[in-house]
Design an enzyme around this catalytic site. Structure first.
Site, mmCIF file in Angstrom:
data_model
loop_
_atom_site.group_PDB
_atom_site.id
_atom_site.type_symbol
_atom_site.label_atom_id
_atom_site.label_comp_id
_atom_site.label_asym_id
_atom_site.label_seq_id
_atom_site.Cartn_x
_atom_site.Cartn_y
_atom_site.Cartn_z
ATOM 1 N N LEU A 1 -3.268 9.548 52.725
ATOM 2 C CA LEU A 1 -3.831 9.553 54.068
ATOM 3 C C LEU A 1 -4.338 10.964 54.353
ATOM 4 O O LEU A 1 -3.755 11.947 53.877
ATOM 5 C CB LEU A 1 -2.784 9.167 55.113
ATOM 6 C CG LEU A 1 -2.228 7.736 55.069
ATOM 7 C CD1 LEU A 1 -1.146 7.567 56.129
ATOM 8 C CD2 LEU A 1 -3.331 6.711 55.270
ATOM 9 N N ASP A 2 -5.421 11.079 55.131
ATOM 10 C CA ASP A 2 -5.877 12.401 55.550
ATOM 11 C C ASP A 2 -4.735 13.141 56.226
ATOM 12 O O ASP A 2 -3.856 12.527 56.850
ATOM 13 C CB ASP A 2 -7.035 12.279 56.550
ATOM 14 C CG ASP A 2 -8.315 11.789 55.895
ATOM 15 O OD1 ASP A 2 -8.399 11.850 54.667
ATOM 16 O OD2 ASP A 2 -9.212 11.341 56.635
ATOM 17 N N MET A 3 -4.768 14.451 56.132
ATOM 18 C CA MET A 3 -3.721 15.265 56.737
ATOM 19 C C MET A 3 -3.548 14.937 58.224
ATOM 20 O O MET A 3 -2.427 14.843 58.728
ATOM 21 C CB MET A 3 -4.049 16.750 56.566
ATOM 22 C CG MET A 3 -3.009 17.688 57.143
ATOM 23 S SD MET A 3 -3.468 19.410 56.855
ATOM 24 C CE MET A 3 -2.045 20.268 57.528
#
Length: 587
Positions: A433-435
Site C-alpha cells: 500500500l502507498d505510505m
C-alpha cells in the site's frame, strides 16, 4: 558573478519588489526558510500568492488563456481586463505555475517577488515578474544567432529527406533486392530438382557397361558444375543491378548523415554554451552553472527547461539584488495539463527532476526547514494485527506507514513483521500500500504461502475494496475509469496519464454516501499501478475530484482519506476463501 543578461530591462526589474497591499505587521516571520519540496505555505506566502492572483485577474499587459471558467474569474476586474480576458479565449488554454518569494529589501521593508515557470504569453519577461536567469530570447542573444545555422541545417535535411530521388532509389533498391532474392531462390530450387534427377539417373545406370556408365557420370558432373556456375553468374548479375541503385542511394544517405552529425555537434556545443550561461547564486555568494550542477546526473545533462521554473528564478533575483529570502510558495493557475494533475489555485512543491539539483545549490547558506520526509512518522505507532495463523498474517497498516523500507526510513510493515516473526521464510510482503494509504495487507510467513498468494494477485482472484473521501460529489452513482499511467520522470514519485507509454490501469467506483461538498466512495482497482486510485480520482478524465488530504494530486490535510477496507483471499493452506474488513478512521 554572471553578467546581467537582462540589463536592457533594468527599468522593469526595479518594479519586481512588490510591497504587501495589506498590513502584515501581526505575522511572525518563520525561523527557517521553506523546504521547497514538501511544505505548508506560511501565512505570508499565502497573502503574497493571493495578491498575485488578484493581479492575474486584473492585469492588462498581456493576453493568455488559462482555461479558467467564468465562475472562477473575478468579474469585478476593471473593464479593460475583462475585455482582454474575453479576447484571450481564442488562444489555446494553458495553465501555468506561478511562485512567490517573500523577502526583505535592503531597507528592511517586507514584500514579495513573483515569477512564472517557462514562458507566459510567448514571452519570458513581463512587468512585476522577475526576469529569467538567462534570457535566451533577447534579440542580441548568442542562442538566436547560433541557432540560425542549426535551423539552416534542419532546412537542408528536410530538403534532402523529401527529395523524390531518395524515395525512388529506396523503393527501387528494395524491389531489386526482392527480385534478386526471388531469382536466386528459384535457381537454388531448380538445382535441387536437377540434383534429384541426376541421382535417379545414376540409380538407373547401374546396369550399364563400364564405358557408358563413365560417360554418363562425366555428363552428370558437367551438369552439376554448370548449375553452380549459373548460380554464381546469377548472383553476380544481381549484385551489379543492386550496386547501380545502392551507390547513388548511399551517396544521398551519406550526405544526410553528414548533415545530421554536423547538426548534432553544433547542437551539443550550443547546448553546453547555453547551460554555462545559466548561472545560479546561493546565499553564500557562490555561483554555479547548469553544467556543473547536473554533472552528477545519470547522463550529466540537465533536463529540458531546467532553470526556467519559478523557484530558481525567484531565488536568483533575490540573491542578485540583495533581498533576504523569508518564505516561498508555488501555485497552479488555470486548467490542468492533459497528463499531469494540477488543481487551480492549489499549492505545489518544487519539482525534483529539474529543480532539486539547482535548489540544492541555491539553498546553501540559508537556514532551511528540515525535510519532513527524512523523519519517521510511524515511530511509536502500533501496527495492528487483525488475524494470524501459521501461514499468514493480516495487518491494518496505519496511514503514513511504509510497506517496505525506504531510502531514508527502514521502519516499515516488512521490518515490523521480520521482527515479530523471526522464523518466517520468504519475502513476507505479498503486496503493498502507498505510505499515505491505510488498510489491510496480507503477509506470508512461508515461501509456499507467498507463492500461493502472489499467484492470486497475478490472476486477479483477490478482492480488494477501498474507501475514499473525495473533494466533491459525483453526478453518477458508479462508473469505470481507464487511464494508463507511468511515472513522471521529472518529478518522481508522481504519476502521469500517458496513452503512449503508460501501463493499463482500471478502477471501478461506487458512491457510498454524500457529505457536505464531499463524498465517500468505494474503489475497486482491477489493476495495481502506483498511485492508481489517487490519480484516477483526481484526473480531469477520471472523477476530477481529488481524494481529501492528497498532498501530491490535491490538497494536503492531516491524512490521505484512502483506506484499504476489505481484503478477500484464498487461504494458501486450506484453499478456503477468507474475507477481512476494517473500517476507516478518517476523523
Amino acid at each position: 558573478m554572471p553578467t546581467d543578461n537582462n540589463a536592457t530591462h533594468s527599468t522593469t526589474n526595479q518594479h519586481c519588489f512588490v510591497p504587501f497591499n495589506t498590513n502584515v505587521d501581526g505575522y511572525t516571520l518563520p525561523e527557517k526558510f521553506t523546504f521547497p519540496f514538501y511544505y505548508q505555505p506560511h501565512p505570508l506566502a499565502i497573502i503574497a500568492a493571493e495578491q498575485l492572483q488578484e493581479h492575474l485577474q486584473q492585469q492588462t499587459d498581456w493576453l493568455h488563456n488559462f482555461g479558467i471558467t467564468d465562475k472562477e474569474h473575478d468579474q469585478s476586474a476593471p473593464t479593460e481586463a475583462l475585455l482582454r480576458r474575453e479576447a484571450s479565449k481564442h488562444l489555446p488554454a494553458i495553465g501555468k505555475m506561478f511562485g512567490v518569494l517573500v523577502v526583505k529589501n535592503t531597507q528592511g521593508q517586507l514584500g514579495f517577488l513573483a515569477a512564472f515557470s517557462g514562458k507566459l504569453a510567448d514571452k519570458n519577461l513581463w512587468p512585476q515578474f522577475v526576469p529569467p536567469v538567462f534570457d535566451m530570447l533577447s534579440k542580441d542573444s548568442f542562442f538566436k544567432q547560433e541557432n540560425i545555422e542549426i535551423n539552416q541545417l534542419n532546412a537542408q535535411l528536410v530538403e534532402l529527406e523529401n527529395d523524390p530521388l531518395l524515395q525512388q532509389l529506396t523503393t527501387k533498391l528494395a524491389l531489386t533486392q526482392q527480385q534478386a532474392e526471388n531469382a536466386i531462390a528459384a535457381q537454388r530450387s531448380q538445382m535441387i530438382e536437377n540434383r534429384k534427377y541426376r541421382k535417379a539417373q545414376r540409380a538407373q545406370a547401374q546396369s550399364l557397361n563400364e564405358t557408358d556408365f563413365k560417360t554418363l557420370s562425366i555428363e552428370m558432373s558437367r551438369q552439376s558444375v554448370n548449375d553452380k556456375y549459373c548460380l554464381a553468374e546469377l548472383k553476380e548479375h544481381w549484385e551489379r543491378q543492386t550496386k547501380l541503385v545502392a551507390e547513388p542511394l548511399a551517396e544521398l544517405e551519406q550526405a544526410i548523415s553528414a548533415i545530421k552529425q554536423q547538426r548534432k555537434q553544433l547542437s551539443n556545443g550550443l547546448q553546453h554554451k547555453l547551460f554555462s550561461h545559466y548561472q545560479f547564486l546561493n546565499a553564500l555568494g557562490e555561483s554555479s552553472d547548469l553544467n556543473k550542477i547536473f554533472n552528477d546526473a545519470p547522463n550529466h545533462l540537465p533536463p529540458a527547461g531546467a532553470g526556467e521554473c519559478a523557484a530558481p528564478k525567484l531565488l536568483q533575483y533575490a540573491f542578485k539584488h540583495n533581498f533576504t529570502p523569508i518564505t516561498m510558495a508555488e501555485f497552479w493557475w488555470g486548467m490542468s495539463p492533459k497528463s499531469e494533475i494540477k488543481q487551480h489555485k492549489n499549492y505545489y512543491p518544487a519539482c525534483h527532476g529539474k529543480c532539486r539539483p539547482i535548489l540544492g545549490h541555491m539553498l546553501k547558506g540559508l537556514l532551511v526547514d528540515e525535510n519532513p520526509l527524512l523523519s519517521n512518522p510511524a515511530e511509536g505507532v502500533e501496527l495492528p494485527i487483525v488475524y494470524q495463523d501459521d501461514h499468514i498474517v493480516i495487518v491494518n497498516k496505519p496511514a503514513e506507514f511504509l510497506s517496505v523500507p525506504g531510502k531514508n526510513i527502514t521502519d516499515s510493515v516488512y521490518s515490523r513483521m521480520k521482527q515479530a516473526f523471526p522464523h518466517a521464510t520468504g519475502p513476507l510482503i505479498v503486496h503493498r500500500l502507498d505510505m499515505s494509504t491505510s488498510g489491510l495487507m496480507v503477509i506470508a510467513l512461508s515461501k509456499e504461502a507467498n507463492k500461493h498468494l502472489v499467484q492470486q494477485f497475478i490472476s486477479r482472484t483477490v478482492t480488494k475494496r477501498y474507501i475514499a473521501k473525495i473533494d466533491g460529489v459525483p453526478q453518477l452513482d458508479r462508473g469505470d475509469i481507464t487511464l494508463p499511467l507511468r511515472v513522471d520522470l521529472d518529478d518522481r514519485p508522481k504519476q502521469l496519464v500517458c496513452y503512449l507509454h503508460g501501463k493499463n490501469a482500471q478502477t471501478h467506483w461506487q458512491k457510498v454516501q454524500e457529505l457536505n461538498n464531499s463524498c465517500l466512495i468505494h474503489l475497486f482497482p482491477k489493476t495495481g499501478r502506483t498511485h492508481q486510485l489517487r490519480v484516477h480520482c483526481a484526473h480531469a478524465k477520471g472523477l476530477n475530484m481529488p481524494i481529501l488530504g492528497d498532498d501530491l494530486y490535491g490538497k494536503n490535510a492531516q491524512r490521505l482519506h484512502l483506506h484499504a477496507q476489505l481484503l478477500s483471499i484464498i487461504h494458501p493452506n486450506t484453499n478456503h476463501r477468507i474475507t477481512f474488513e476494517v473500517n476507516a478512521d478518517f476523523e
